[in-house]
Write a protein that holds these residues in place. Structure first.
Motif, PDB file in Angstrom:
ATOM      1  N   SER A 187      12.232 -41.785  20.679  1.00  0.00           N
ATOM      2  CA  SER A 187      12.838 -40.841  19.730  1.00  0.00           C
ATOM      3  C   SER A 187      12.611 -41.358  18.317  1.00  0.00           C
ATOM      4  O   SER A 187      12.164 -42.499  18.124  1.00  0.00           O
ATOM      5  N   PHE A 188      12.926 -40.487  17.351  1.00  0.00           N
ATOM      6  CA  PHE A 188      12.736 -40.834  15.939  1.00  0.00           C
ATOM      7  C   PHE A 188      14.055 -40.568  15.212  1.00  0.00           C
ATOM      8  O   PHE A 188      14.517 -39.429  15.154  1.00  0.00           O
ATOM      9  N   SER A 189      14.669 -41.644  14.693  1.00  0.00           N
ATOM     10  CA  SER A 189      16.024 -41.534  14.139  1.00  0.00           C
ATOM     11  C   SER A 189      16.011 -41.549  12.615  1.00  0.00           C
ATOM     12  O   SER A 189      15.971 -42.616  11.993  1.00  0.00           O
ATOM     13  N   MET A 190      16.111 -40.374  12.044  1.00  0.00           N
ATOM     14  CA  MET A 190      16.130 -40.261  10.588  1.00  0.00           C
ATOM     15  C   MET A 190      17.413 -39.559  10.116  1.00  0.00           C
ATOM     16  O   MET A 190      18.166 -40.092   9.316  1.00  0.00           O
ATOM     17  N   ILE A 228      14.104 -25.034  10.784  1.00  0.00           N
ATOM     18  CA  ILE A 228      14.976 -26.050  10.162  1.00  0.00           C
ATOM     19  C   ILE A 228      14.389 -27.466  10.266  1.00  0.00           C
ATOM     20  O   ILE A 228      14.348 -28.198   9.277  1.00  0.00           O
ATOM     21  N   TYR A 229      13.924 -27.854  11.490  1.00  0.00           N
ATOM     22  CA  TYR A 229      13.452 -29.253  11.583  1.00  0.00           C
ATOM     23  C   TYR A 229      12.038 -29.410  11.043  1.00  0.00           C
ATOM     24  O   TYR A 229      11.331 -28.429  10.847  1.00  0.00           O
ATOM     25  N   ASP A 230      11.680 -30.676  10.808  1.00  0.00           N
ATOM     26  CA  ASP A 230      10.422 -31.016  10.116  1.00  0.00           C
ATOM     27  C   ASP A 230      10.371 -30.360   8.742  1.00  0.00           C
ATOM     28  O   ASP A 230       9.315 -29.917   8.279  1.00  0.00           O
TER      29      ASP A 230
HETATM   30  C1  LIG Z   1      16.340 -28.891  17.182  1.00  0.00           C
HETATM   31  C2  LIG Z   1      16.353 -29.973  16.160  1.00  0.00           C
HETATM   32  C3  LIG Z   1      15.729 -31.183  16.437  1.00  0.00           C
HETATM   33  C4  LIG Z   1      15.772 -32.223  15.510  1.00  0.00           C
HETATM   34  N1  LIG Z   1      15.216 -33.448  15.824  1.00  0.00           N
HETATM   35  C5  LIG Z   1      15.351 -34.480  14.961  1.00  0.00           C
HETATM   36  C6  LIG Z   1      14.869 -35.785  15.319  1.00  0.00           C
HETATM   37  O1  LIG Z   1      14.333 -35.999  16.392  1.00  0.00           O
HETATM   38  N2  LIG Z   1      15.056 -36.799  14.433  1.00  0.00           N
HETATM   39  C7  LIG Z   1      15.645 -36.612  13.229  1.00  0.00           C
HETATM   40  O2  LIG Z   1      15.760 -37.558  12.482  1.00  0.00           O
HETATM   41  N3  LIG Z   1      16.113 -35.375  12.864  1.00  0.00           N
HETATM   42  C8  LIG Z   1      15.987 -34.325  13.701  1.00  0.00           C
HETATM   43  N4  LIG Z   1      16.479 -33.083  13.375  1.00  0.00           N
HETATM   44  C9  LIG Z   1      17.163 -32.913  12.121  1.00  0.00           C
HETATM   45  C10 LIG Z   1      16.346 -32.167  11.088  1.00  0.00           C
HETATM   46  O3  LIG Z   1      15.309 -32.960  10.634  1.00  0.00           O
HETATM   47  C11 LIG Z   1      17.333 -31.728   9.987  1.00  0.00           C
HETATM   48  O4  LIG Z   1      18.150 -30.729  10.553  1.00  0.00           O
HETATM   49  C12 LIG Z   1      16.627 -31.210   8.748  1.00  0.00           C
HETATM   50  O5  LIG Z   1      16.012 -32.259   8.042  1.00  0.00           O
HETATM   51  C13 LIG Z   1      17.645 -30.540   7.803  1.00  0.00           C
HETATM   52  O6  LIG Z   1      18.708 -31.396   7.515  1.00  0.00           O
HETATM   53  P1  LIG Z   1      20.218 -30.880   7.721  1.00  0.00           P
HETATM   54  O7  LIG Z   1      20.349 -30.276   9.076  1.00  0.00           O
HETATM   55  O8  LIG Z   1      21.108 -31.997   7.370  1.00  0.00           O
HETATM   56  O9  LIG Z   1      20.366 -29.693   6.691  1.00  0.00           O
HETATM   57  P2  LIG Z   1      20.871 -29.797   5.142  1.00  0.00           P
HETATM   58  O10 LIG Z   1      20.161 -30.889   4.433  1.00  0.00           O
HETATM   59  O11 LIG Z   1      22.353 -29.802   5.139  1.00  0.00           O
HETATM   60  O12 LIG Z   1      20.331 -28.389   4.609  1.00  0.00           O
HETATM   61  C14 LIG Z   1      20.898 -27.168   5.088  1.00  0.00           C
HETATM   62  C15 LIG Z   1      20.057 -26.000   4.583  1.00  0.00           C
HETATM   63  O13 LIG Z   1      20.055 -26.004   3.149  1.00  0.00           O
HETATM   64  C16 LIG Z   1      18.858 -25.376   2.690  1.00  0.00           C
HETATM   65  N5  LIG Z   1      18.150 -26.268   1.773  1.00  0.00           N
HETATM   66  C17 LIG Z   1      17.982 -27.609   1.883  1.00  0.00           C
HETATM   67  N6  LIG Z   1      17.214 -28.076   0.887  1.00  0.00           N
HETATM   68  C18 LIG Z   1      16.891 -27.016   0.115  1.00  0.00           C
HETATM   69  C19 LIG Z   1      16.105 -26.841  -1.074  1.00  0.00           C
HETATM   70  N7  LIG Z   1      15.496 -27.887  -1.659  1.00  0.00           N
HETATM   71  N8  LIG Z   1      16.004 -25.580  -1.602  1.00  0.00           N
HETATM   72  C20 LIG Z   1      16.635 -24.536  -0.996  1.00  0.00           C
HETATM   73  N9  LIG Z   1      17.350 -24.642   0.127  1.00  0.00           N
HETATM   74  C21 LIG Z   1      17.484 -25.858   0.678  1.00  0.00           C
HETATM   75  C22 LIG Z   1      17.998 -25.081   3.936  1.00  0.00           C
HETATM   76  O14 LIG Z   1      18.175 -23.736   4.316  1.00  0.00           O
HETATM   77  C23 LIG Z   1      18.586 -26.013   4.969  1.00  0.00           C
HETATM   78  O15 LIG Z   1      18.383 -25.556   6.301  1.00  0.00           O
HETATM   79  C24 LIG Z   1      16.430 -32.025  14.278  1.00  0.00           C
HETATM   80  C25 LIG Z   1      17.021 -30.791  13.993  1.00  0.00           C
HETATM   81  C26 LIG Z   1      16.997 -29.781  14.913  1.00  0.00           C
HETATM   82  C27 LIG Z   1      17.662 -28.481  14.593  1.00  0.00           C
END
Ligand SMILES: Cc1cc2nc3c(=O)[nH]c(=O)nc-3n(C[C@H](O)[C@H](O)[C@H](O)COP(=O)(O)OP(=O)(O)OC[C@H]3O[C@@H](n4cnc5c(N)ncnc54)[C@H](O)[C@@H]3O)c2cc1C
Length: 401
Positions: free
Chosen positions: A134-137, A372-374
């Protein structure tokens, strides 16, 4: 940035065409028939995954993106794009071929960065499908999500190694993985990646979160690093280079997500086509109604534009370019486009679309998180626009000088 200077050749080499046909046949004959057995709550059952991987090895299609040295087919990014799209037609395809997230992205990064000892210990068994990773970020608020600069997990020096403390969540596949790659702020050096074994007493999976999707083995977990001691040999690459390596992982990993989900979108459109061709209403097949036809046509255009952007990015990666811009453009477009395709398919299939009478309801749930992701779509659009503005300002300055 906005022009592509190249001769365009869309012809696939005969070997790649043959491989694509073989993967398509595998999906039809092996992966799709196994789908009714894929009923777990948090991801494909490990036993089913292992069985499909054995079968994929027999078919000579295992590890398309992996080097031959690692037991794979050694395809470049363009070849990988073709094959990952094809195997994405079934949600089980990428698992079977060992090119599913997050392992595929981790393998790519380990291949480029890992030390010889790390390669042997982590990459070799991962590439063989013997273990998962897994990748923990991402962290819960107030930690990092869309904004990497909010990283809070720390790694402090201790004796000859490090002690990691922090909480992460939405960590795909952490439950059942043999190790995780943890991004932490190393004392005095900044973001750094650490290889942490699942059996490390300072690491634990606290819970598996409920989410709309369930295609990833292990689901998405909340994990805790608490006084987690690791040696110097756990550092992946160089201390302080974590964000740079994240880019090494992210651009291709984003693209492979696009490729797999493109295959899934094709499946949705094919299902919609057979439904509207067969279902009669108002004196003829639904497919003869103009508004239904518009959804079909728009969906095909979404698929074709997505494929072109994917191939362009793959081409840039094959030239050794970081392809940051190309992967952002592809991700922002494809994540939205494939979701529109599935939504259109659901709509023209009526109640069947939102039910278990076909693949659509599942695909709706699986594809939605990809927006949402990546990087959420908005963060990609934001960085694309900022790049545009910088280029514009530079051009203005050059014109003025
Ligand atoms: C199914 C799934 C699998 C995942 N797998 C992993 C994993 O393996 N490892 C890992 O580390 N992470 C993982 N994630 C996490 C994912 O990388 C984060 O959900 C993503 O980076 C967004 O961060 P957040 O959920 O904290 O949203 P937040 O940072 O709280 O943002 C919420 C929303 O705000 C809006 N937003 C954010 N920035 C901006 C901007 N600059 N301008 C306008 N709008 C903006 C977007 O609509 C965003 O969706 C996963 C997420 C999901 C849903």
């Amino acid at each position: 940035m906005t022009t592509v200077e190249a001769v365009i050749d869309f012809e696939l080499e005969p070997e790649l065409r043959e491989l694509r046909e073989r993967v398509a046949e595998f999906v039809r004959e092996v992966a799709i028939p196994a789908e009714p057995r894929d009923v777990g709550g948090h991801g494909t059952d490990e036993g089913l995954r292992a069985e499909l991987q054995e079968e994929a090895k027999r078919w000579g299609i295992f590890g398309p993106q992996l080097s031959e040295e690692l037991g794979g087919l050694g395809l470049d990014h363009r070849g990988t794009a073709v094959i990952l799209e094809e195997c994405g037609y079934s949600l089980l395809g990428p698992q079977a071929l060992n090119c599913a997230a997050p392992d595929e992205g981790n393998m790519h990064m380990l291949d480029l960065i890992a030390s010889p000892a790390q390669r042997q210990r982590y990459l070799v068994p991962l590439a063989a499908g013997e273990i998962r990773s897994s990748f923990s970020m991402t962290e819960p608020a107030p930690g990092t999500g869309s904004d990497p600069s909010m990283l809070r997990t720390t790694a402090r020096r201790s004796g000859s190694g490090w002690v990691i403390d922090g909480r992460k969540w939405f960590i795909t596949g952490a439950e059942g993985a043999a190790f995780t790659i943890c991004m932490a702020l190393a004392e005095g050096a900044g973001a750094t990646m650490f290889l942490v074994d699942a059996e490390n007493p300072g690491f634990r999976v606290e819970r598996v979160l409920e989410a709309t999707d369930r295609a990833f083995p292990g689901g998405h977990a909340e994990v805790l690093f608490e006084g987690c001691e690791v040696g110097e040999d756990a550092v992946l690459g160089t201390v302080g280079e974590g964000f740079r390596y994240a880019q090494v992982r992210l651009a291709p990993a984003r693209l492979t997500h696009c490729e797999r989900w493109l295959g899934a979108a094709r499946r949705a459109l094919d299902f919609a086509l057979s439904y509207v061709a067969g279902r009669e209403a108002f004196g003829g097949p639904l497919g003869e109604l103009g508004m239904v036809q518009e959804k079909l046509a728009r969906s095909l255009i979404e698929i074709e534009t997505s494929r072109l952007l994917i191939w362009r990015c793959a081409w840039a990666l094959d030239r050794g370019e970081p392809a940051k811009h190309e992967s952002s453009v592809a991700k922002a477009h494809v994540a939205e486009a494939v979701n529109r395709v599935v939504d259109n398919a659901v709509q023209v299939c009526g109640a069947t679309g939102v039910s278990g009478e076909g693949p659509l309801a599942r695909l709706l749930n699986e594809l939605r998180p990809f927006r949402i992701y990546d990087g959420p779509t908005e963060t990609h659009l934001w960085s694309i626009a900022r790049r545009q503005l910088r280029a514009h300002a530079a051009a203005q300055a050059a014109a003025g000088s």
